[in-house]
Design an enzyme around this catalytic site. Structure first.
Site, PDB file in Angstrom:
ATOM      1  N   GLY A 151       0.843  -1.206   0.000  1.00 59.41           N
ATOM      2  CA  GLY A 151       0.000   0.000   0.000  1.00 59.41           C
ATOM      3  C   GLY A 151       0.874   1.249   0.000  1.00 59.41           C
ATOM      4  N   ARG A 196       4.198 -16.423  -6.598  1.00 63.63           N
ATOM      5  CA  ARG A 196       2.870 -16.966  -6.925  1.00 63.63           C
ATOM      6  C   ARG A 196       2.179 -15.893  -7.763  1.00 63.63           C
ATOM      7  NH1 ARG A 196      -2.354 -17.526  -4.994  1.00 63.63           N
ATOM      8  NH2 ARG A 196      -3.151 -19.623  -5.362  1.00 63.63           N
ATOM      9  N   ASP A 228       5.636  -5.099   5.635  1.00 62.94           N
ATOM     10  CA  ASP A 228       6.059  -6.463   5.976  1.00 62.94           C
ATOM     11  C   ASP A 228       5.960  -7.438   4.801  1.00 62.94           C
ATOM     12  OD1 ASP A 228       3.327  -6.411   6.023  1.00 62.94           O
ATOM     13  OD2 ASP A 228       3.101  -7.479   7.929  1.00 62.94           O
ATOM     14  N   THR A 237       5.137   2.374   5.868  1.00 69.16           N
ATOM     15  CA  THR A 237       3.730   1.999   6.039  1.00 69.16           C
ATOM     16  C   THR A 237       3.072   2.984   6.991  1.00 69.16           C
ATOM     17  OG1 THR A 237       2.146   0.441   7.002  1.00 69.16           O
ATOM     18  CG2 THR A 237       4.393   0.213   7.777  1.00 69.16           C
ATOM     19  N   ASP A 263       0.858   2.107   8.862  1.00 74.11           N
ATOM     20  CA  ASP A 263       0.456   1.309  10.038  1.00 74.11           C
ATOM     21  C   ASP A 263       1.492   1.345  11.163  1.00 74.11           C
ATOM     22  OD1 ASP A 263      -1.643   0.601   8.383  1.00 74.11           O
ATOM     23  OD2 ASP A 263      -0.728  -1.299   7.777  1.00 74.11           O
ATOM     24  N   ASP A 270       3.784  -0.717  11.868  1.00 74.23           N
ATOM     25  CA  ASP A 270       3.788  -2.011  12.570  1.00 74.23           C
ATOM     26  C   ASP A 270       5.042  -2.847  12.288  1.00 74.23           C
ATOM     27  OD1 ASP A 270       3.203  -2.517   9.938  1.00 74.23           O
ATOM     28  OD2 ASP A 270       1.493  -3.823  10.320  1.00 74.23           O
ATOM     29  N   MET A 313      -7.351   3.443   9.960  1.00 75.01           N
ATOM     30  CA  MET A 313      -6.660   2.243   9.457  1.00 75.01           C
ATOM     31  C   MET A 313      -5.602   1.755  10.446  1.00 75.01           C
ATOM     32  SD  MET A 313      -6.082   2.767   5.398  1.00 75.01           S
ATOM     33  CE  MET A 313      -7.325   2.291   4.216  1.00 75.01           C
ATOM     34  N   GLY A 314      -4.777   0.838  10.001  1.00 72.38           N
ATOM     35  CA  GLY A 314      -3.685   0.359  10.860  1.00 72.38           C
ATOM     36  C   GLY A 314      -3.547  -1.148  10.904  1.00 72.38           C
ATOM     37  N   ARG A 315      -4.427  -1.847  10.176  1.00 71.62           N
ATOM     38  CA  ARG A 315      -4.443  -3.322  10.210  1.00 71.62           C
ATOM     39  C   ARG A 315      -4.549  -3.845  11.642  1.00 71.62           C
ATOM     40  NH1 ARG A 315      -0.446  -6.155   6.180  1.00 71.62           N
ATOM     41  NH2 ARG A 315       1.051  -4.963   7.346  1.00 71.62           N
ATOM     42  N   ARG A 335     -23.026   8.429  15.228  1.00 73.97           N
ATOM     43  CA  ARG A 335     -22.654   8.388  13.810  1.00 73.97           C
ATOM     44  C   ARG A 335     -21.241   7.844  13.690  1.00 73.97           C
ATOM     45  NH1 ARG A 335     -27.269   9.602  13.647  1.00 73.97           N
ATOM     46  NH2 ARG A 335     -28.281  11.298  12.511  1.00 73.97           N
ATOM     47  N   HIS A 380      -8.880   5.550   2.904  1.00 76.49           N
ATOM     48  CA  HIS A 380      -7.643   5.841   2.179  1.00 76.49           C
ATOM     49  C   HIS A 380      -7.217   7.306   2.225  1.00 76.49           C
ATOM     50  CE1 HIS A 380      -8.666   1.844   0.840  1.00 76.49           C
ATOM     51  NE2 HIS A 380      -7.394   1.703   0.534  1.00 76.49           N
TER      52      HIS A 380
HETATM   53  O1  F6P Z   1      -1.167  -1.356   5.203  1.00 73.08           O
HETATM   54  C1  F6P Z   1      -1.699  -0.124   4.860  1.00 73.08           C
HETATM   55  C2  F6P Z   1      -3.208  -0.183   4.785  1.00 73.08           C
HETATM   56  O2  F6P Z   1      -3.680   1.110   4.457  1.00 73.08           O
HETATM   57  C3  F6P Z   1      -3.890  -0.721   6.023  1.00 73.08           C
HETATM   58  O3  F6P Z   1      -3.957   0.218   7.065  1.00 73.08           O
HETATM   59  C4  F6P Z   1      -5.213  -1.150   5.451  1.00 73.08           C
HETATM   60  O4  F6P Z   1      -5.796  -2.181   6.216  1.00 73.08           O
HETATM   61  C5  F6P Z   1      -4.848  -1.662   4.081  1.00 73.08           C
HETATM   62  O5  F6P Z   1      -3.601  -1.079   3.747  1.00 73.08           O
HETATM   63  C6  F6P Z   1      -5.848  -1.321   3.007  1.00 73.08           C
HETATM   64  O6  F6P Z   1      -5.440  -1.895   1.821  1.00 73.08           O
HETATM   65  P1  F6P Z   1      -6.105  -1.604   0.398  1.00 73.08           P
HETATM   66  O7  F6P Z   1      -5.404  -0.393  -0.158  1.00 73.08           O
HETATM   67  O8  F6P Z   1      -5.844  -2.825  -0.388  1.00 73.08           O
HETATM   68  O9  F6P Z   1      -7.558  -1.317   0.616  1.00 73.08           O
END
Ligand code: F6P
Length: 365
Positions: free
Chosen positions: A16, A84, A121, A143, A145, A147, A187-189, A281, A287
């Site tokens: 991403g 793959r 990662d 990233t 995230d 992480d 976000m942040g996974r 709400r 994004h």
């Molecule tokens: O890893 C970055 C991130 O923005 C995460 O926070 C999020 O879960 C994911 O990528 C979203 O991915 P995509 O762009 O495929 O929707």
């Protein structure tokens, strides 16, 4: 690196995107040219470009003016895996093939000394696999995230957290006017760094992170306590990977590709309204957090990472990832860097500071 000046190094941005990718490309191109007279070959769209040999010589002019630009001039993808690789047949049927040897042939054809992989990662794990096959590789961690294990911070995170803070500030005023519970999903996974940083900076009343599964009873008790103290609104910042105790993370419905987290924000808003009768709400930032101009911190960190990556390559110190440790730029073996992910320590100082100012994490801590 052999001989006096290095000849050519490849670079790709994978996974991403995030603010600061262009800053890092600029640093690698300029750092290489000015420091060592070296050339940089850019592969488009991450590992896909490596497999398909979609590459070009990045001239100095191509990186002129890109420092403040979000995104990546090389493009990226978070789907393509050379080991793959998805191939669509003429009949429209999809099959998967190991195209890693082809990718290596392209590196050889360009006569590259090695490859710089700017990624999270997933991309760094692929870089490591190539290094095991004899490709000299340097990793640069990126990233939103934040992480990645071996670095205190990744570039992209500071800008994303600032975007979240700005959104929470805006949500605050409308929450106050309407006396509502406003939920902001970030976000942040599976890590809560953006929620914690953005939530604290934006004065979120409740912050829900994946590292601490929450209880709805505690969340609603915190909202009621605020109401009893005359605060007629509440701001709840929830990480996309957060989930209630005994429950599971929420995933979006996907038409194609891998599972994607998302949807916990609206679920929390619904539950709060049901349990407290307070109008609620949800806003999902999505994004927006990946876009925009990088903060000064991210521009500088990306530049320092890029310059260090070039230096490592020049000094023949391959198969390492550049990182920030104790405020200094250094590097660690790539293998160590991908050994796990960095998540929030619920006992850590940042969580403690948030608790000290009355923030709830949806748990009795
Ligand atoms: O890893 C970055 C991130 O923005 C995460 O926070 C999020 O879960 C994911 O990528 C979203 O991915 P995509 O762009 O495929 O929707």
């Amino acid at each position: 690196m052999r001989g006096m000046a290095m000849s050519k190094i490849g670079i790709l941005t994978g996974g991403g995107d995030c603010p600061g990718l262009n800053a890092v490309i600029r640093a690698v191109v300029k750092g290489s040219l000015y420091g060592y007279g070296g050339k940089i070959i850019g592969f488009n769209n991450g590992f896909k470009g490596l497999v398909e040999n979609d590459a070009w010589l990045i001239h100095e002019e191509a990186v002129s003016g890109i420092l403040p630009r979000g995104g990546t001039i090389l493009g990226t993808t978070n789907r393509d895996n050379p080991f793959r690789f998805e191939i669509k047949g003429e009949d429209g049927r999809v099959r998967y093939e190991d195209c890693s040897r082809e990718a290596i042939r392209h590196i050889e054809r360009w006569k590259l000394e090695g490859l710089i992989v700017v990624g999270g990662d997933g991309s760094l794990a692929l870089a490591h696999r190539f290094s095991m096959m004899g490709v000299p590789v340097i990793g640069i961690p990126k990233t939103i995230d934040n992480d990645l294990l071996a670095t205190e911070v990744t570039f992209g995170f500071d800008t994303a957290a600032a975007t979240a803070t700005d959104a929470i500030d805006k949500i605050h005023t409308t929450a106050e006017s309407h006396h509502r519970a406003m939920v902001v999903e970030v976000m942040g996974r599976n890590a809560g760094w953006i929620a914690l940083q953005g939530g604290m900076a934006g004065g979120g009343d409740i912050i829900l992170i994946p590292e601490l599964p929450f209880c709805y009873e505690v969340v609603t008790a915190a909202i009621r306590r605020r109401r009893d103290r005359g605060k007629k609104f509440s701001i709840i910042v929830v990480a996309e990977g957060a989930y209630p105790e005994g429950g599971k993370p929420c995933y979006q419905e996907v038409i194609s590709g891998a599972r994607r987290l998302g949807g916990i924000g609206p679920a929390v808003a619904r539950e709060i309204e049901l349990r407290t009768a307070m109008e609620s709400r949800a806003t999902v930032l999505g994004h927006l957090q990946r876009g925009g101009t990088p903060s000064s911190f991210d521009r500088v960190l990306a530049t320092r990472f890029g310059v260090e990556a070039v230096k490592l390559a020049h000094n023949n110190r391959w198969n390492r990832m550049v990182c920030l440790q104790a405020g200094e730029i250094t590097s660690v073996p790539l293998k160590k860097a991908i050994a796990g992910t960095k998540r929030i320590n619920p006992e850590g100082r940042q969580v403690k500071a948030a608790l000290a100012v009355g923030t709830s994490f949806g748990q009795n801590l």
